[in-house]
Design an enzyme around this catalytic site. Structure first.
Site: not given
Length: 165
Positions: A55, A57
């Protein structure tokens, strides 16, 4: 050096999301800022690499930790275009990120404000300051147009297949 605003940093996260679109990935982008310097960048690579951990992040947090040579990101702010999921919220807690700024809420998987409130749960040994809704419309529109395009392409392929048969 002039300090940039949350909106200016979020524009950088949106630029990261554009990189995901080019790869036909869900357009989520993230950056990590430490003392007014971007030290981590990321965009979704889950489909490209077939890795559920990639992801935006997670990539940005990993890059920031490598930059600081520390897993503790206590003086950092994470900017992300979509409210973090449970995995990413957990990584934010574990890395002790001081502040999270995000664009659009995620009613299906968001664990900052939507489904759960992981980052300010006082049962954890760390809480994160949360700023939501920064460039929310731009973040939402990027996601909306991506999924609209996916649906249109799927419909077009389905119609093409039915003509061939």
């Amino acid at each position: 050096m002039l300090q940039m605003s949350d909106e200016e940093y979020m524009l950088l996260a949106l630029d990261e999301a554009d990189k995901a679109v080019q790869l036909k990935e869900v357009p989520i982008g993230a950056i990590v800022v430490y003392r007014d310097q971007v030290i981590g960048r990321g965009y979704n690579l889950r489909e490209t690499e077939q890795d559920p951990l990639l992801h935006a992040e997670m990539i940005a947090i990993r890059e920031a930790a490598m930059h600081l040579k520390s897993w503790r990101l206590e003086e950092c702010t994470l900017y992300v275009t979509l409210e973090p999921c449970p995995m990413c919220a957990g990584a934010i807690l574990q890395s002790r990120i001081q502040r999270l700024v995000y664009g659009a809420k995620d009613p299906k998987a968001g664990c900052v404000d939507s489904l759960y409130h992981l980052l300010n749960d006082e049962r954890f040994n760390h809480q994160t300051v949360i700023v939501d809704g920064v460039l929310q419309e731009e973040s939402r529109e990027k996601l909306r147009s991506f999924f609209q395009s996916l649906r249109a392409n799927k419909k077009q392929r389905k119609q093409s297949n039915s003509i061939v048969t």
